[in-house]
Design a protein around this motif. Structure first.
Motif, PDB file in Angstrom:
ATOM      1  N   LYS B 400      36.385  31.827  47.405  1.00 40.97           N
ATOM      2  CA  LYS B 400      37.223  30.643  47.169  1.00 40.97           C
ATOM      3  C   LYS B 400      36.347  29.414  46.937  1.00 40.97           C
ATOM      4  O   LYS B 400      36.678  28.549  46.131  1.00 40.97           O
ATOM      5  CB  LYS B 400      38.125  30.389  48.382  1.00 40.97           C
ATOM      6  CG  LYS B 400      39.355  31.259  48.402  1.00 40.97           C
ATOM      7  CD  LYS B 400      40.527  30.540  47.769  1.00 40.97           C
ATOM      8  CE  LYS B 400      41.444  31.562  47.158  1.00 40.97           C
ATOM      9  NZ  LYS B 400      42.626  31.002  46.548  1.00 40.97           N
ATOM     10  N   GLU B 430      42.580  36.607  36.465  1.00 38.46           N
ATOM     11  CA  GLU B 430      43.737  36.068  35.764  1.00 38.46           C
ATOM     12  C   GLU B 430      43.461  34.861  34.890  1.00 38.46           C
ATOM     13  O   GLU B 430      44.062  34.704  33.845  1.00 38.46           O
ATOM     14  CB  GLU B 430      44.835  35.737  36.775  1.00 38.46           C
ATOM     15  CG  GLU B 430      45.591  36.985  37.186  1.00 38.46           C
ATOM     16  CD  GLU B 430      46.253  36.820  38.526  1.00 38.46           C
ATOM     17  OE1 GLU B 430      46.933  35.804  38.712  1.00 38.46           O
ATOM     18  OE2 GLU B 430      46.062  37.706  39.378  1.00 38.46           O
ATOM     19  N   SER B 494      43.233  31.338  40.595  1.00 38.73           N
ATOM     20  CA  SER B 494      44.549  31.959  40.669  1.00 38.73           C
ATOM     21  C   SER B 494      44.841  32.338  42.109  1.00 38.73           C
ATOM     22  O   SER B 494      43.965  32.308  42.967  1.00 38.73           O
ATOM     23  CB  SER B 494      44.603  33.186  39.764  1.00 38.73           C
ATOM     24  OG  SER B 494      43.748  34.180  40.254  1.00 38.73           O
ATOM     25  N   ASP B 495      46.099  32.665  42.346  1.00 39.42           N
ATOM     26  CA  ASP B 495      46.505  33.058  43.691  1.00 39.42           C
ATOM     27  C   ASP B 495      45.865  34.371  44.083  1.00 39.42           C
ATOM     28  O   ASP B 495      45.715  35.260  43.254  1.00 39.42           O
ATOM     29  CB  ASP B 495      48.033  33.268  43.726  1.00 39.42           C
ATOM     30  CG  ASP B 495      48.772  31.953  43.676  1.00 39.42           C
ATOM     31  OD1 ASP B 495      48.109  30.920  43.864  1.00 39.42           O
ATOM     32  OD2 ASP B 495      49.988  31.974  43.460  1.00 39.42           O
ATOM     33  N   PHE B 496      45.525  34.461  45.344  1.00 39.05           N
ATOM     34  CA  PHE B 496      45.032  35.730  45.859  1.00 39.05           C
ATOM     35  C   PHE B 496      46.215  36.491  46.442  1.00 39.05           C
ATOM     36  O   PHE B 496      46.672  36.206  47.539  1.00 39.05           O
ATOM     37  CB  PHE B 496      43.969  35.479  46.936  1.00 39.05           C
ATOM     38  CG  PHE B 496      43.398  36.715  47.553  1.00 39.05           C
ATOM     39  CD1 PHE B 496      42.808  37.684  46.761  1.00 39.05           C
ATOM     40  CD2 PHE B 496      43.441  36.915  48.922  1.00 39.05           C
ATOM     41  CE1 PHE B 496      42.266  38.827  47.321  1.00 39.05           C
ATOM     42  CE2 PHE B 496      42.897  38.049  49.497  1.00 39.05           C
ATOM     43  CZ  PHE B 496      42.311  39.004  48.699  1.00 39.05           C
ATOM     44  N   ILE B 497      46.771  37.376  45.644  1.00 32.71           N
ATOM     45  CA  ILE B 497      47.834  38.254  46.130  1.00 32.71           C
ATOM     46  C   ILE B 497      47.396  39.645  45.745  1.00 32.71           C
ATOM     47  O   ILE B 497      47.358  39.992  44.572  1.00 32.71           O
ATOM     48  CB  ILE B 497      49.195  37.939  45.480  1.00 32.71           C
ATOM     49  CG1 ILE B 497      49.589  36.492  45.740  1.00 32.71           C
ATOM     50  CG2 ILE B 497      50.266  38.886  46.012  1.00 32.71           C
ATOM     51  CD1 ILE B 497      50.919  36.088  45.114  1.00 32.71           C
TER      52      ILE B 497
END
Lengths: 216, 657
Positions: B400, B430, B494-497
């Motif tokens: 991050k 992404e 981008s989101d960490f999912i």
């Protein structure tokens, strides 16, 4: 002269007292209310305050009423900043002033519980405790908490999700994260890991904070 | 991981098509292998089959083209993979679909089932991994499910070929599902208003209308190909009208209805009997991402990796191939052969100092291949075991700070095998910003296995402190550059999912096939470059260019880095293959021409040095020439700067290595 003016003055007296001041003249100097002197006289007649010389003090009735107003005002501020992510500025001050007059005791308690019984307002002043908070000390936990405040191993039912953007919401929903689903917080560090049914998901803490759950 | 072994060919029209569809990690590819007799890369990492694999096969004595689609969570595309899968349904003539479902995860599988029912293409369901579900105390009533949905659901364990006969039988007569999801009245009204405006398509108008209501922008091209501008605008107006009566986005409202419907179905067919067995795999899964135990776990994995790739691959195998096979047989034979050919220049070209056989082939086959090969085996095991996504959990916070998230760990780890391949894999990230940062870090600091083998070999000869200095400088520089790059490069992360698949015991056959495909890729891509590199060296040497380049670079190499003039050659060839350059240094070190500080400075510099030529071409291909030039233009002086500073610091403080 109205209830509204009385409430405003009670509020001001409360904050003055918090700052350790009880001077009548000082109060008259800082207030925005017109006819403040007249209102105060009437408040003394109605048994809210006692005026002796320059000294201004609450009666128990007045103090109780002031406490409720302050509580509503500061809870409203918390609600704006936390749930609605508004900036701490004059706008929330203004809106909180409106809110403090319209919140019923029931709604006040719900707001307080929803926010997890916050001890202070966004400016750092204490929020007077209400009935619901006392109960909290004994048995109740806040009804709705951000998912990140669960302890690892605890489960919660999702009540609502307040994401920063729609894509995030859509994506979470295809993974089965929607209101009504039960999630188990598996761990918080080094990253958040959730279990939804048989799916295990790793997520940013920032996203987990946007998911609000009720403990089950 | 891309399936580098397979070639993209247009399958002939006219042959009916079968599509495999399902969530990630449900064993689609294993079913594909069963149907077609060809094995494709089965991998645990979401988004790793971006390219589609298809093969012709006889199913029930009828010829089909079987298409394996990327894993999806919904047919409302949220990612490139999902868009690809939806487009296959929209654009290809699919006769029937096999939906793969991970039985224990039926809820999410049903979300896709409902959409397939809506689309109106006949399909059968493989309730795969049925055994794994059972061991977790889960049972699913397949018959009842078939009855309710109006199509056939078969319990299967594809890896053991269980239930596959029944699946084939069901495929003889696939049915269109009769199940209809009920949506909010306002949504249904919108659907009714949109459907008359739509042209005939391969999928039902209702499903198209719902995709449009959900505001699926990826349909834009398709719309403009099939409809007039005015009608598109009309559809958009309907969508806006419907949206105005909901506070949530329509895509979410639609998904929500589907999840509710699948939850109702689930209640009827899904039961959890008793407690799940606490098996060793799920305990391993927990430890591997535990905040404390996850670290020793990672170290143990690294140690195992090092033992296998570093000690066995780079040590035992290289010794055997280089000393026994090549020095003992191949090269002497080749030299002998050229004794019969009296042309001096040819002899030098093949078996001289910069000879194609004595240098390029020896290098590619005897030194690099064993290292890369063992790396691919170890990487395949990690990939199939489900450990990599858990590693992503461990490192997410560090990444991050560099503008990335944990998902970037896959290309980074793969970079330790081959940076060129890893640069290609950066596609799974992404945003463009993330892809550029990863590409930069790969080119800058991640040594490929071949280079690392040589580097560790040199460091092992000095001391553990030297290894730490090298590691510390390289990792520190990467963190710093990553952090700065995340500030400088525009765009967002981008989101960490990330879905974590269960820890599974890897299947040897699958790893074998994957490794072979990757080695084939290595031989095809890298070996020609080795030969090209050697040729360039050979010609430069003959023309005296090498000496000239050495002269030009000498002040930098000798003065600033404090290295002997001979090391210049290593840096020049380092551009062709990084490990090639490192190996040049290794030769110097073995000849005793470098002291400890010189070794550390030179390998730090060569580790950070510009990417090899193959990697450079891959950067151009993936990110464009501009980015490639920027990256190289930054790295070239930067690597020397770091090397120079390190030289100065080590000498000034007289660090004992």
């Amino acid at each position: 002269m109205s209830e509204h003016n009385i409430d405003e003055l009670l509020e001001l007296i409360w904050t003055q007292q918090e700052d350790g001041k009880d001077s009548l003249n000082e109060l008259l100097r800082v207030t925005d209310e017109e006819n403040a002197e007249d209102v105060l006289k009437r408040m003394a007649q109605d048994g809210f305050v006692v005026i002796s010389g320059d000294k201004l003090t609450f009666t128990p009735t007045g103090e109780a009423r002031a406490k409720e107003i302050i509580r509503r005002h500061r809870l409203a501020e918390r609600l704006f900043t936390e749930a609605f992510k508004m900036e701490v500025d004059e706008k929330i001050e203004y809106n909180a002033c409106e809110f403090e007059h319209i919140l019923s005791p029931e709604v006040t308690e719900s707001v307080c519980t929803f926010l997890g019984h916050p001890p202070t307002c966004p400016h750092g002043r204490p929020i007077p405790r209400g009935k619901c908070c006392e109960k909290f000390h004994k048995e109740m936990k806040p009804l709705v908490t951000p998912l990140n405040e669960l302890q690892p191993g605890e489960e919660g039912r999702i009540v609502f999700i307040a994401p920063k953007n729609h894509t995030r919401l859509d994506r979470l929903s295809t993974m089965g994260i929607i209101p009504g689903s039960i999630v188990r917080l598996h761990q918080k560090r080094p990253s958040f890991v959730l279990e939804v049914g048989e799916t295990t998901l790793a997520l940013d803490g920032e996203i987990v904070k946007e998911i609000y759950v009720k403990r089950v | 991981m891309h399936d580098h072994g397979s070639h993209k060919e247009e399958e002939p029209k006219g042959i009916p098509r079968l599509a495999l569809i399902g969530n990630p990690n449900v064993g689609k590819s294993v079913i594909f292998g069963y149907l077609t007799g060809k094995y494709v890369t089965v991998s645990n990492y979401p988004g790793t089959t971006v390219e589609i694999t298809s093969a012709r096969a006889h199913v029930n004595k009828k010829e089909y083209v079987v298409i394996d689609t990327p894993g999806v969570n919904s047919l409302l595309p949220m990612s490139e993979d999902e868009r690809v899968t939806r487009d296959i349904l929209l654009n290809e003539d699919i006769e029937a679909i096999i939906q793969g479902i991970d039985t224990k995860n039926l809820r999410r599988g049903l979300l896709i089932t409902l959409q397939l029912a809506e689309i109106g293409i006949p399909f059968v369901i493989a309730l795969n991994l049925f055994d794994e579900a059972r061991s977790r105390g889960i049972s699913v009533d397949a018959e009842k499910l078939s009855e309710t949905i109006g199509t056939t659901a078969i319990p299967t364990v594809a890896t053991l070929r269980k239930g596959m006969d029944q699946l084939l039988k069901a495929l003889q007569n696939p049915r269109v599902s009769t199940f209809a999801t009920h949506y909010d009245r306002r949504i249904e009204d919108g659907v009714v208003r949109i459907t008359p405006l739509l042209p005939d398509a391969r999928i039902s108008k209702k499903s198209l209308a719902l995709m449009l209501l959900a505001g699926d922008e990826s349909l834009n091209n398709w719309l403009h190909e099939h409809l007039r501008e005015q009608i598109i605008r009309e559809i958009d107006n309907i969508r806006l009208e419907v949206q105005s009566s909901f506070s949530e986005p329509l895509a979410y409202v639609i998904n929500h209805s589907r999840l509710m419907a699948s939850d109702r179905l689930l209640k009827e067919v899904f039961s959890e009997t008793g407690k799940r067995e606490k098996d060793i795999n799920s305990s391993l899964g927990r430890w591997s991402m535990h905040p404390v135990w996850g670290i020793p776990f990672l170290l143990a994995v690294l140690y195992g990796f090092y033992q296998f790739v570093g000690v066995f691959g780079a040590g035992t195998l290289v010794d055997f191939l280089e000393d026994s096979v090549f020095k003992g047989y191949v090269n002497p034979w080749a030299v002998k052969l050229f004794d019969y050919i009296p042309i001096m220049i040819l002899r030098e070209l093949f078996v001289g100092q910069y000879g194609i056989i004595t240098m390029a082939i020896t290098y590619a086959i005897a030194i690099v291949l064993p290292i890369v090969g063992t790396f691919f085996i170890a990487f395949g095991i990690l990939e199939d075991s489900g450990y990599l996504p858990r590693l992503a959990v461990m490192v997410n916070n560090i990444f991050k700070a560099m503008g990335l998230n944990g998902k970037a760990v896959l290309p980074m780890v793969l970079g330790l095998g081959c940076d060129t391949m890893a640069t290609l894999t950066a596609r799974i990230l992404e945003t463009r910003k993330e892809r550029i940062i990863v590409t930069l870090l790969l080119a800058l600091g991640v040594p490929c296995s071949a280079q690392m083998g040589v580097v560790l070999g040199m460091l092992g000869g000095i001391s553990f402190t030297a290894t730490l200095v090298w590691l510390g400088v390289v990792v520190g520089v990467m963190l710093l550059v990553g952090y700065l790059a995340s500030k400088v490069i525009p765009g967002t992360g981008s989101d960490f999912i990330l879905e974590l698949p269960p820890i599974r015991l890897p299947q040897l056959s699958n790893i074998g096939i994957k490794t072979m495909a990757r080695i084939e890729w290595y031989l095809r891509e890298a070996v020609p470059l080795f030969i090209l590199g050697t040729l360039i060296l050979f010609i430069s040497d003959k023309l005296g260019l090498l000496a000239l380049a050495e002269k030009i670079a000498a002040p930098l190499v000798v003065g600033f880095l404090g290295l002997p003039i001979k090391a210049t050659e290593a840096f020049i060839i380092g551009f062709l293959r990084r490990d090639y350059g490192a190996a040049g240094l290794l030769v110097l070190a073995r000849a005793g021409q470098l002291d400890s500080i010189q070794i550390v400075v030179s390998i730090v510099t060569i580790t950070l040095f510009v990417p090899c030529i193959a990697n450079f071409f891959m950067i151009i291909k993936e990110q464009g020439i501009k980015v490639a030039l920027y990256i190289t233009g930054f790295i070239f002086p930067f690597a020397f700067l770091v090397g120079g500073i390190l030289n100065f610091v080590l000498r000034y403080y007289q660090v004992a290595l």
